[in-house]
Design a protein around this motif. Structure first.
Motif, PDB file in Angstrom:
ATOM      1  N   HIS A  10      -0.059   1.932  -5.001  1.00  0.00           N
ATOM      2  CA  HIS A  10      -0.538   2.686  -3.849  1.00  0.00           C
ATOM      3  C   HIS A  10      -1.524   1.830  -3.055  1.00  0.00           C
ATOM      4  O   HIS A  10      -2.476   1.294  -3.619  1.00  0.00           O
ATOM      5  N   VAL A  11      -1.266   1.704  -1.772  1.00  0.00           N
ATOM      6  CA  VAL A  11      -2.136   0.952  -0.871  1.00  0.00           C
ATOM      7  C   VAL A  11      -2.563   1.875   0.269  1.00  0.00           C
ATOM      8  O   VAL A  11      -1.712   2.546   0.862  1.00  0.00           O
ATOM      9  N   SER A  12      -3.865   1.892   0.554  1.00  0.00           N
ATOM     10  CA  SER A  12      -4.391   2.719   1.642  1.00  0.00           C
ATOM     11  C   SER A  12      -5.045   1.833   2.688  1.00  0.00           C
ATOM     12  O   SER A  12      -5.854   0.958   2.327  1.00  0.00           O
ATOM     13  N   VAL A  13      -4.734   2.052   3.934  1.00  0.00           N
ATOM     14  CA  VAL A  13      -5.347   1.292   5.027  1.00  0.00           C
ATOM     15  C   VAL A  13      -5.711   2.257   6.146  1.00  0.00           C
ATOM     16  O   VAL A  13      -5.192   3.377   6.218  1.00  0.00           O
ATOM     17  N   SER A  14      -6.566   1.787   7.026  1.00  0.00           N
ATOM     18  CA  SER A  14      -6.894   2.550   8.224  1.00  0.00           C
ATOM     19  C   SER A  14      -5.942   2.161   9.344  1.00  0.00           C
ATOM     20  O   SER A  14      -5.410   1.040   9.374  1.00  0.00           O
ATOM     21  N   GLU A  15      -5.742   3.065  10.265  1.00  0.00           N
ATOM     22  CA  GLU A  15      -4.896   2.767  11.420  1.00  0.00           C
ATOM     23  C   GLU A  15      -5.465   1.566  12.157  1.00  0.00           C
ATOM     24  O   GLU A  15      -6.675   1.490  12.399  1.00  0.00           O
ATOM     25  N   GLY A  16      -4.614   0.590  12.463  1.00  0.00           N
ATOM     26  CA  GLY A  16      -5.045  -0.619  13.141  1.00  0.00           C
ATOM     27  C   GLY A  16      -5.382  -1.765  12.203  1.00  0.00           C
ATOM     28  O   GLY A  16      -5.546  -2.903  12.647  1.00  0.00           O
ATOM     29  N   ALA A  17      -5.504  -1.493  10.928  1.00  0.00           N
ATOM     30  CA  ALA A  17      -5.833  -2.530   9.951  1.00  0.00           C
ATOM     31  C   ALA A  17      -4.586  -3.287   9.516  1.00  0.00           C
ATOM     32  O   ALA A  17      -3.455  -2.834   9.710  1.00  0.00           O
ATOM     33  N   LEU A  18      -4.828  -4.443   8.895  1.00  0.00           N
ATOM     34  CA  LEU A  18      -3.739  -5.257   8.365  1.00  0.00           C
ATOM     35  C   LEU A  18      -3.086  -4.564   7.174  1.00  0.00           C
ATOM     36  O   LEU A  18      -3.759  -4.029   6.303  1.00  0.00           O
ATOM     37  N   VAL A  19      -1.756  -4.626   7.142  1.00  0.00           N
ATOM     38  CA  VAL A  19      -1.007  -4.133   5.990  1.00  0.00           C
ATOM     39  C   VAL A  19      -0.520  -5.336   5.186  1.00  0.00           C
ATOM     40  O   VAL A  19       0.068  -6.272   5.747  1.00  0.00           O
ATOM     41  N   LEU A  20      -0.784  -5.322   3.882  1.00  0.00           N
ATOM     42  CA  LEU A  20      -0.295  -6.371   2.987  1.00  0.00           C
ATOM     43  C   LEU A  20       0.242  -5.702   1.738  1.00  0.00           C
ATOM     44  O   LEU A  20      -0.515  -5.100   0.974  1.00  0.00           O
ATOM     45  N   LEU A  21       1.544  -5.812   1.525  1.00  0.00           N
ATOM     46  CA  LEU A  21       2.179  -5.281   0.325  1.00  0.00           C
ATOM     47  C   LEU A  21       2.751  -6.466  -0.444  1.00  0.00           C
ATOM     48  O   LEU A  21       3.514  -7.254   0.103  1.00  0.00           O
ATOM     49  N   ARG A  22       2.391  -6.532  -1.723  1.00  0.00           N
ATOM     50  CA  ARG A  22       2.704  -7.725  -2.507  1.00  0.00           C
ATOM     51  C   ARG A  22       3.974  -7.571  -3.333  1.00  0.00           C
ATOM     52  O   ARG A  22       4.237  -6.506  -3.913  1.00  0.00           O
TER      53      ARG A  22
END
Lengths: 115, 113
Positions: A10-22
């Motif tokens: 599970h990865v949580s980010v804010s809108e506008g932030a970088l998304v990185l899924l490994r």
């Protein structure tokens, strides 16, 4: 046999932030690699795929992934997250065996995007 | 093109009952496969086919049977349903199973009581 490991269920980010899924894979031969996305209550949709051409692969919806042989990785990124990116993401590797081929999936990473 | 279609969308079975999950594609794809999706497990391959008359087992084949009499159809049979087979089942097809995009159906949600 080939395998895929997705780091972080599970990865949580804010809108506008970088998304990185490994995603890391194991393979004794050059692999074909895929990222699929699954929106709630839907089937899987291809985001992008690596088939031994360019190591940086661009997909739909602004996503891209870089194949790094030395690190056996195929991480998925997006510069700026959007609320609509909230979904489950699967990394997969293609394996050729005697009778045909099979797609081996990782266990998935759920992406949450907050406003 | 309808793409990959699956029926039914949802099914409830009692332990020991049998049923067939239907999958059809209209893209003239040779490669078809069945996966099951369980929470925290990703998608696991059940059976696949590289053409009419040719099938092979995947990672989790026990309790399931398949046949491929036509290019278009690839049904999955549950011979005697068990609660452990409660899952979401996806059918997929592609021109070639190696590097070509696999197209997924919308899934069948199965509950075995």
């Amino acid at each position: 046999a080939q395998s895929v490991t997705q780091l972080g269920s599970h990865v949580s980010v804010s809108e506008g932030a970088l998304v990185l899924l490994r995603c890391n894979y194991s393979s004794s031969v050059p692999p074909y690699l895929f990222w699929y996305v699954q929106y709630p209550n839907q089937g899987l949709q291809l985001l992008l795929k690596y088939t031994s051409a360019a190591t940086l692969v661009k997909g739909i919806n602004g996503f891209e992934a870089e194949f790094k042989k030395s690190e056996t990785s195929f991480h998925l990124t997006k510069p700026s997250a959007h609320m609509s990116d909230a979904a489950e993401y699967f990394c997969a590797v293609s394996e050729r065996n005697q009778a045909g081929t099979a797609l081996i999936f990782g266990k998935g990473t759920t992406l949450s995007v907050s406003s | 093109n309808a793409g990959v279609t699956q029926t039914p969308k949802f099914q409830v079975l009692k332990t020991g009952q049998s049923m067939t999950l239907q999958c059809a594609q209209d893209m003239n794809h040779e490669y078809m496969s069945w996966y099951r999706q369980d929470p925290g497990m990703g998608l696991r391959l059940i059976h696949y086919s590289v053409g009419a008359g040719i099938t092979d087992q995947g990672e989790v084949p026990n309790g399931y049977n398949v046949s491929r009499s036509t290019t278009e159809d690839f049904p999955l049979r549950l011979l005697s349903a068990a609660p452990s087979q409660t899952s979401v089942y996806f059918c997929a097809s592609s021109y070639d199973g190696t590097q070509e995009t696999q197209y997924f159906g919308p899934g069948t949600r199965l509950l075995v009581l």
